[in-house]
Design an enzyme around this catalytic site. Structure first.
Site, PDB file in Angstrom:
ATOM      1  N   GLY A 235     106.175  17.766 -39.580  1.00 48.82           N
ATOM      2  CA  GLY A 235     107.508  17.224 -39.818  1.00 48.82           C
ATOM      3  C   GLY A 235     108.182  16.938 -38.501  1.00 48.82           C
ATOM      4  O   GLY A 235     107.732  17.414 -37.450  1.00 48.82           O
TER       5      GLY A 235
ATOM      6  N   CYS B 291     100.869  21.493 -37.624  1.00 51.41           N
ATOM      7  CA  CYS B 291     101.862  20.992 -36.678  1.00 51.41           C
ATOM      8  C   CYS B 291     103.193  21.735 -36.833  1.00 51.41           C
ATOM      9  O   CYS B 291     103.262  22.920 -36.561  1.00 51.41           O
ATOM     10  CB  CYS B 291     102.001  19.479 -36.832  1.00 51.41           C
ATOM     11  SG  CYS B 291     102.822  18.725 -35.433  1.00 51.41           S
ATOM     12  N   TYR B 292     104.234  21.088 -37.330  1.00 52.67           N
ATOM     13  CA  TYR B 292     105.499  21.812 -37.534  1.00 52.67           C
ATOM     14  C   TYR B 292     105.257  23.059 -38.390  1.00 52.67           C
ATOM     15  O   TYR B 292     105.855  24.119 -38.161  1.00 52.67           O
ATOM     16  CB  TYR B 292     106.541  20.899 -38.206  1.00 52.67           C
ATOM     17  CG  TYR B 292     107.844  21.625 -38.488  1.00 52.67           C
ATOM     18  CD1 TYR B 292     108.775  21.831 -37.479  1.00 52.67           C
ATOM     19  CD2 TYR B 292     108.137  22.121 -39.762  1.00 52.67           C
ATOM     20  CE1 TYR B 292     109.963  22.520 -37.723  1.00 52.67           C
ATOM     21  CE2 TYR B 292     109.313  22.804 -40.016  1.00 52.67           C
ATOM     22  CZ  TYR B 292     110.230  23.001 -38.994  1.00 52.67           C
ATOM     23  OH  TYR B 292     111.391  23.671 -39.235  1.00 52.67           O
TER      24      TYR B 292
ATOM     25  N   HIS C 166      96.415  17.274 -36.493  1.00 44.75           N
ATOM     26  CA  HIS C 166      96.442  16.813 -37.890  1.00 44.75           C
ATOM     27  C   HIS C 166      95.031  16.606 -38.433  1.00 44.75           C
ATOM     28  O   HIS C 166      94.397  15.609 -38.112  1.00 44.75           O
ATOM     29  CB  HIS C 166      97.232  15.500 -37.980  1.00 44.75           C
ATOM     30  CG  HIS C 166      98.691  15.688 -37.772  1.00 44.75           C
ATOM     31  ND1 HIS C 166      99.550  15.980 -38.795  1.00 44.75           N
ATOM     32  CD2 HIS C 166      99.428  15.687 -36.642  1.00 44.75           C
ATOM     33  CE1 HIS C 166     100.774  16.131 -38.319  1.00 44.75           C
ATOM     34  NE2 HIS C 166     100.725  15.951 -37.000  1.00 44.75           N
TER      35      HIS C 166
ATOM     36  N   GLU D  17      94.235  15.835 -41.403  1.00 44.74           N
ATOM     37  CA  GLU D  17      94.236  14.933 -42.561  1.00 44.74           C
ATOM     38  C   GLU D  17      94.018  13.467 -42.203  1.00 44.74           C
ATOM     39  O   GLU D  17      93.715  12.661 -43.062  1.00 44.74           O
ATOM     40  CB  GLU D  17      95.543  15.108 -43.358  1.00 44.74           C
ATOM     41  CG  GLU D  17      96.818  14.641 -42.651  1.00 44.74           C
ATOM     42  CD  GLU D  17      97.438  15.674 -41.703  1.00 44.74           C
ATOM     43  OE1 GLU D  17      96.722  16.596 -41.276  1.00 44.74           O
ATOM     44  OE2 GLU D  17      98.630  15.547 -41.372  1.00 44.74           O
TER      45      GLU D  17
ATOM     46  N   ASP E   6      98.060   0.316 -63.684  1.00 42.28           N
ATOM     47  CA  ASP E   6      98.664   1.596 -64.083  1.00 42.28           C
ATOM     48  C   ASP E   6      99.024   1.638 -65.565  1.00 42.28           C
ATOM     49  O   ASP E   6      98.665   2.578 -66.276  1.00 42.28           O
ATOM     50  CB  ASP E   6      99.920   1.887 -63.244  1.00 42.28           C
ATOM     51  CG  ASP E   6      99.615   1.876 -61.758  1.00 42.28           C
ATOM     52  OD1 ASP E   6      98.429   2.014 -61.403  1.00 42.28           O
ATOM     53  OD2 ASP E   6     100.552   1.713 -60.960  1.00 42.28           O
TER      54      ASP E   6
ATOM     55  N   LYS F 283      96.679   6.099 -56.539  1.00 39.26           N
ATOM     56  CA  LYS F 283      96.154   4.843 -57.073  1.00 39.26           C
ATOM     57  C   LYS F 283      94.633   4.881 -57.274  1.00 39.26           C
ATOM     58  O   LYS F 283      94.126   4.466 -58.315  1.00 39.26           O
ATOM     59  CB  LYS F 283      96.513   3.698 -56.109  1.00 39.26           C
ATOM     60  CG  LYS F 283      96.260   2.317 -56.675  1.00 39.26           C
ATOM     61  CD  LYS F 283      97.365   1.935 -57.600  1.00 39.26           C
ATOM     62  CE  LYS F 283      97.166   0.570 -58.197  1.00 39.26           C
ATOM     63  NZ  LYS F 283      98.353   0.173 -58.979  1.00 39.26           N
TER      64      LYS F 283
END
Ligand code: XMP
Length: 512
Positions: free
Chosen positions: A56, A83-84, A170, A172, A227, A368
């Site tokens: 963040g 991180c944060y 990170h 991710e 969707d 999605k």
């Protein structure tokens, strides 16, 4: 949703939060993003197998910096801070966080202690994405250092006894090589069984929908998009003929699209389907309108009116089905700091006229690509499932200026040729969105011995993963040449074709 195995992601407004959720799900564990200030009672009630604190933009020392209730560290649930998130763990548990002189941004070589379960079977050095100013200078009690870099003395920390971990980089993002392995190791630490997949999702959803709806009736607005189609088929599997779908065809869909959707729904699934061919109605409302936002508004409102009229004929239904997906949920619960560039949603708000008791959003937990996988799981044909995104207002925002039936037909045919050639070239899965735009510009051309004065058509194709930013696609010249020559030869009223070579930003993907 499987109740037994969930990873909770506490959102500290990091820009990669959705990616964290995706990576966890890629490891077959269901994950959910919740606000950082979700109460301890709520967390206990959810009873996740593990908790991830996201990154963040804040600094733990800032006034109003997002914090957690320290009780969270006593729940016995494994925690990973990114991180944060790592800085917050350190700060909350008595370590020390410092501000660096310079922000560190970019990939950095990180040294790892592979004896830590978090880095099991991981290289002892790896390129990782760092993006921070603050860093942990002193570990809280009970923690050991498990990673560092030449700039960051503590890039990873662990308290194995309490199963609490922090990493400054990170895992991710793709810039961190093999980052998913670290997330996967954390899931092992959490003792996850990894049984989340799309077929279990379908099975669970059908069961739950049946229990909830019973013999009552549900109504679904079909737009023809992925969707709402997947939501409708899922509901159909759960409650069969107690579902009615209303497909409002505003006449602004791509060539043949309305018929294709209808065919699948009627023939393959035998769904109760009402198709309303409302093209004339929409075109008359749109006559002479040139302003893009006005077009969107008219279409959104008219859509609701048509739906309303049809719904009234059906009478009372207990449930209204909507094809909301997870990014919509996150977006609408977001910080609200963003500026509205275009009002995106075609059906603006809820149809308050329809007599129903409750809304059902069976896809609200899915990304999605998971919606597409669910579609395939339900047997929806690939060409429907993998359709590129198509805006709710349809071709109306791809005809610059006022809309007429003639322009609509020109655009449909031109767009069809473009799509056909892209598919022939095998680019239909690599390009994320590609379409034709009928500009409002006429220019001089020559055909045989005669002068022409006709429309300029623009081709647009982009590569993007999130549609928030996009780069223009480098389609090979020979394919562009083929498309251009077919369009000017086969379509009357177009004598010039141009290719849009602008990325987003500064341009948007659509022209209006
Ligand atoms: P822009 O043009 O904003 O588009 O770069 C980003 C993505 O959003 C789609 N889009 C819309 N979708 N209603 C929708 O349902 C709309 O009014 C709308 N406008 C743009 C666009 O096709 C692209 O995928």
């Amino acid at each position: 949703m499987k109740d037994n195995e969930k990873i909770l992601i506490l959102d500290f407004y990091g820009q990669y939060n959705q990616l964290i959720a995706r990576r966890v799900r890629e490891c077959n564990v269901y994950s959910e993003i919740v606000p950082f200030d979700t109460s301890i009672e709520k967390i206990k009630e959810i009873s996740p197998k593990g908790i991830i604190f996201t990154g963040g933009p804040s600094s733990v020392y800032e006034k109003d910096a997002p914090m957690v209730d320290k009780e969270i560290f006593e729940l016995g649930i494994p925690i990973l801070g990114i991180c944060y998130g790592m800085q917050l763990i350190s700060y909350s548990l008595g370590g020390n966080v410092q501000k660096a002189e310079k922000r560190e941004y970019g990939t950095t070589l990180v040294n790892f202690d592979n004896t830590s379960p978090l880095f099991k079977e991981f290289d002892n050095q790896n390129e990782c994405l760092m993006s921070h100013t603050d860093f942990v200078e002193k570990l809280p009690e009970g923690f050991v250092k498990i990673a560092d870099t030449s700039h960051c003395p503590i890039a990873g920390m662990a308290n194995d006894a309490k199963k609490i971990y922090g990493i400054q980089f990170h895992p991710e993002v793709n810039h961190t090589k093999n980052g998913t392995k670290i997330i996967s190791n954390f899931l092992d630490i959490c003792g996850c069984q990894r049984n989340w997949n799309m077929s279990s999702f379908v099975e669970d959803s059908v069961k739950r929908l049946r229990e909830k709806i019973g013999d009552k009736k549900a109504l679904c607005a079909l737009s023809g998009g992925v969707d709402s189609s997947v939501a409708a088929v899922l509901l159909n599997k759960a409650i069969g003929k107690n579902l009615t779908c209303i497909f409002v065809d505003h006449g602004l869909l791509r060539k043949n699209e309305g018929d294709e959707v209808e065919k699948v729904f009627r023939e393959q699934y035998d769904i109760n389907l009402i198709r309303v061919n409302a093209k004339d109605r929409f075109l008359s409302k749109l006559a002479g309108v040139t302003e893009p936002e006005k077009k969107r508004k008219i279409i959104g409102e008219e859509f609701i009116r048509v739906f309303e009229e049809e719904a009234k004929k059906i009478g009372k239904v207990e449930f209204l089905v909507q094809g909301t997906i997870y990014p919509d949920v996150i977006e609408s619960g977001g910080s609200g700091k963003g500026q509205t560039i275009k009002s995106h949603h075609n059906v603006g708000g809820l149809p308050d006229y329809v007599d129903f008791e409750e809304i059902i959003e069976p896809l609200r937990d899915l990304f999605k690509d998971e919606v597409r996988k669910t579609g395939l799981e339900l047997g929806i044909p690939e060409n429907l499932v993998y359709r590129q995104p198509f805006p709710g207002p349809g071709l109306a925002i791809r005809i610059i200026g006022d809309i007429t039936d003639e322009k609509l037909e020109i655009l449909k045919d031109a767009d069809y040729i473009f799509r056909e050639e892209i598919a022939k070239a095998g680019l239909d899965r690599t390009l994320n969105q590609y379409f034709a735009v009928l500009t409002n510009l006429k220019s001089v051309g020559v055909m045989g011995d005669g002068r022409t004065y006709d429309y300029t058509l623009a081709l647009r194709a982009v590569e993007t993963s999130d549609f928030m930013t996009a780069t223009w696609a480098k389609i090979p010249y020979d394919i562009l040449e083929k498309v251009s020559s077919r369009i000017v030869n086969e379509i009357k009223n177009i004598n010039r074709v141009v290719y849009d070579i602008t990325s987003k930003p500064p341009a948007t993907i659509e022209w209006e």
